[in-house]
Motif scaffolding. Structure first.
Motif, mmCIF file in Angstrom:
data_model
loop_
_atom_site.group_PDB
_atom_site.id
_atom_site.type_symbol
_atom_site.label_atom_id
_atom_site.label_comp_id
_atom_site.label_asym_id
_atom_site.label_seq_id
_atom_site.Cartn_x
_atom_site.Cartn_y
_atom_site.Cartn_z
ATOM 1 N N LEU A 11 1.409 -61.249 -10.624
ATOM 2 C CA LEU A 11 1.006 -61.560 -11.999
ATOM 3 C C LEU A 11 -0.233 -60.721 -12.293
ATOM 4 N N ASN A 12 -0.110 -59.838 -13.263
ATOM 5 C CA ASN A 12 -1.212 -58.949 -13.630
ATOM 6 C C ASN A 12 -1.772 -59.389 -14.983
ATOM 7 N N VAL A 13 -2.993 -59.881 -14.988
ATOM 8 C CA VAL A 13 -3.618 -60.375 -16.214
ATOM 9 C C VAL A 13 -4.366 -59.245 -16.913
ATOM 10 N N VAL A 14 -4.081 -59.084 -18.196
ATOM 11 C CA VAL A 14 -4.830 -58.161 -19.048
ATOM 12 C C VAL A 14 -5.743 -59.021 -19.915
ATOM 13 N N MET A 15 -7.044 -58.952 -19.656
ATOM 14 C CA MET A 15 -8.001 -59.722 -20.434
ATOM 15 C C MET A 15 -8.436 -58.884 -21.628
ATOM 16 N N VAL A 16 -8.042 -59.320 -22.817
ATOM 17 C CA VAL A 16 -8.345 -58.566 -24.034
ATOM 18 C C VAL A 16 -9.803 -58.804 -24.422
ATOM 19 N N ILE A 17 -10.586 -57.744 -24.380
ATOM 20 C CA ILE A 17 -12.012 -57.841 -24.669
ATOM 21 C C ILE A 17 -12.297 -57.321 -26.082
ATOM 22 N N GLN A 18 -12.761 -58.213 -26.937
ATOM 23 C CA GLN A 18 -13.127 -57.849 -28.297
ATOM 24 C C GLN A 18 -14.657 -57.895 -28.428
ATOM 25 N N LYS A 19 -15.153 -57.581 -29.605
ATOM 26 C CA LYS A 19 -16.595 -57.670 -29.831
ATOM 27 C C LYS A 19 -17.050 -59.117 -29.663
ATOM 28 N N ASN A 20 -18.221 -59.294 -29.105
ATOM 29 C CA ASN A 20 -18.777 -60.631 -28.871
ATOM 30 C C ASN A 20 -17.861 -61.481 -27.992
ATOM 31 N N VAL A 79 -9.782 -55.257 -20.521
ATOM 32 C CA VAL A 79 -9.333 -54.100 -21.305
ATOM 33 C C VAL A 79 -9.794 -54.264 -22.755
ATOM 34 N N PRO A 80 -10.533 -53.313 -23.290
ATOM 35 C CA PRO A 80 -10.951 -53.392 -24.698
ATOM 36 C C PRO A 80 -9.733 -53.428 -25.621
ATOM 37 N N GLU A 81 -9.815 -54.245 -26.647
ATOM 38 C CA GLU A 81 -8.714 -54.321 -27.608
ATOM 39 C C GLU A 81 -8.436 -52.952 -28.220
ATOM 40 N N SER A 82 -9.483 -52.168 -28.407
ATOM 41 C CA SER A 82 -9.322 -50.834 -28.997
ATOM 42 C C SER A 82 -8.442 -49.941 -28.119
ATOM 43 N N ARG A 83 -8.521 -50.133 -26.809
ATOM 44 C CA ARG A 83 -7.691 -49.339 -25.896
ATOM 45 C C ARG A 83 -6.220 -49.744 -26.039
ATOM 46 N N GLY A 129 -0.868 -48.424 -28.265
ATOM 47 C CA GLY A 129 0.236 -48.787 -29.143
ATOM 48 C C GLY A 129 0.565 -47.696 -30.138
ATOM 49 N N SER A 130 -0.451 -46.975 -30.580
ATOM 50 C CA SER A 130 -0.243 -45.954 -31.605
ATOM 51 C C SER A 130 0.041 -44.565 -31.023
ATOM 52 N N LYS A 131 -0.110 -44.425 -29.687
ATOM 53 C CA LYS A 131 0.120 -43.113 -29.064
ATOM 54 C C LYS A 131 1.156 -43.243 -27.941
ATOM 55 N N PRO A 132 2.439 -43.065 -28.289
ATOM 56 C CA PRO A 132 3.508 -43.227 -27.289
ATOM 57 C C PRO A 132 3.438 -42.241 -26.141
ATOM 58 N N GLN A 133 2.671 -41.176 -26.310
ATOM 59 C CA GLN A 133 2.555 -40.203 -25.216
ATOM 60 C C GLN A 133 1.724 -40.739 -24.062
ATOM 61 N N ILE A 134 0.964 -41.804 -24.308
ATOM 62 C CA ILE A 134 0.183 -42.426 -23.228
ATOM 63 C C ILE A 134 1.111 -43.315 -22.402
ATOM 64 N N ALA A 135 1.186 -43.098 -21.111
ATOM 65 C CA ALA A 135 2.047 -43.908 -20.257
ATOM 66 C C ALA A 135 1.583 -45.350 -20.285
ATOM 67 N N CYS A 136 2.542 -46.286 -20.470
ATOM 68 C CA CYS A 136 2.200 -47.706 -20.619
ATOM 69 C C CYS A 136 1.369 -48.230 -19.457
ATOM 70 N N ARG A 137 1.711 -47.817 -18.257
ATOM 71 C CA ARG A 137 1.028 -48.347 -17.069
ATOM 72 C C ARG A 137 -0.407 -47.848 -16.945
ATOM 73 N N THR A 138 -0.749 -46.858 -17.762
ATOM 74 C CA THR A 138 -2.131 -46.361 -17.723
ATOM 75 C C THR A 138 -2.967 -46.946 -18.850
ATOM 76 N N CYS A 139 -2.377 -47.864 -19.629
ATOM 77 C CA CYS A 139 -3.092 -48.458 -20.747
ATOM 78 C C CYS A 139 -4.177 -49.421 -20.266
ATOM 79 N N TRP A 140 -4.009 -49.904 -19.026
ATOM 80 C CA TRP A 140 -5.014 -50.803 -18.452
ATOM 81 C C TRP A 140 -5.031 -50.702 -16.944
#
Length: 273
Positions: A216-225, A253-257, A262-273
């Motif tokens: 189980l790989n948790v992606v913790m979405v980090i937003q401002k504050n 993982v920053p929400e911005s990342r 999501g907007s750049k399909p050329q980025i490999a999904c597994r490298t998103c975080w």
């Protein structure tokens, strides 16, 4: 004599007025009844049309059969007496298919998750499946003595209401087919990312079983504050709740990342975080 005739004439006029008023009232009642009837039928037709049109986007399913199985769960029933198991025939009619290494679960991150999965096909959430997609964002219920589907006046405060029972049953069925490396997106904007009252905690995590599920790989979405991160104490409870043999990892993982991926399909999904 004239006075008597005038009195009779006035009496007849008053009688005619009363009859006219009664007729007008009856006409108004009939019109209201017709309008209400058409409105109820329109609501039902609109709901069914939405259900079927969403369903038809998925291949290899008999959508009329799925609709009939769905209705069986709640039609002609007290809207506070639709237990989770009422949806068993629906799950059987449209079973979830294992998608190893691609299954994404979430808690309090719905918009972020779906903003990502709508643009990229590397992960699949419950709402991306047939049943989840068909009923996402909808409200429905039945009433005793009626064959109709209602979309207003449906209670959500009672335990066994049709909407909550469906999502609990669907979440359980989706978690039951989890396999390989499973991903979960949790929110760093809450003080308790792993909320013990959430569907993720109560229903889904308990169904992850080794060796079918490796990790189980948790992606913790980090937003401002942000109020929490991967070091949050509640995540220790998540680790403890996992079936023995399932490995655990967490990454902030920053929400911005996530949005960038999501907007750049050329980025490999597994490298998103």
């Amino acid at each position: 004599m004239e006075h008597e005739q005038s009195h009779r004439l006035g009496k007849r006029r008053r009688k005619r007025c009363v009859i006219l008023i009664v007729i007008v009232v009856l006409i108004v009642i009939v019109i209201i009844a017709v309008v209400l009837g058409l409105t109820l039928r329109q609501n039902k037709s609109e709901f069914e049309s939405t259900f079927l049109s969403r369903c038809e986007k998925f291949d290899q399913y008999d959508c009329k059969k799925v609709w009939d199985a769905f209705q069986q769960a709640y039609v002609n029933k007290d809207p506070c007496k639709v237990p989770v198991e009422a949806y068993d025939p629906l799950i059987a009619a449209a079973p979830f298919k294992p998608q190893c290494n691609r299954m994404m679960f979430w808690s309090k991150t719905k918009d972020v998750v779906h903003g990502f999965t709508e643009k990229r096909d590397c992960f699949v959430t419950l709402e991306d499946t047939l049943l989840g997609s068909v009923l996402d964002g909808l409200t429905w219920c039945g009433k005793e003595g009626s064959k109709d589907t209602f979309t207003t006046g449906c209670p959500r405060t009672c335990e066994n209401n049709p909407v909550d029972s469906f999502w609990i049953r669907a979440s359980a069925a989706y978690a039951d087919v989890a396999c390989g490396d499973v991903t979960a997106m949790l929110s760093g904007s809450t003080t308790t990312p792993f909320d013990p009252t959430s569907t993720f905690a109560k229903v889904e995590v308990t169904r992850f079983k080794a060796p079918k599920v490796r990790s189980l790989n948790v992606v913790m979405v980090i937003q401002k504050n942000a109020k929490s991160n991967c070091k949050n104490a509640s995540l220790q409870k998540l680790k403890n709740a996992l079936h023995k043999g399932i490995t655990y990892s967490c990454k902030d993982v920053p929400e911005s990342r996530i949005q960038e991926c999501g907007s750049k399909p050329q980025i490999a999904c597994r490298t998103c975080w």
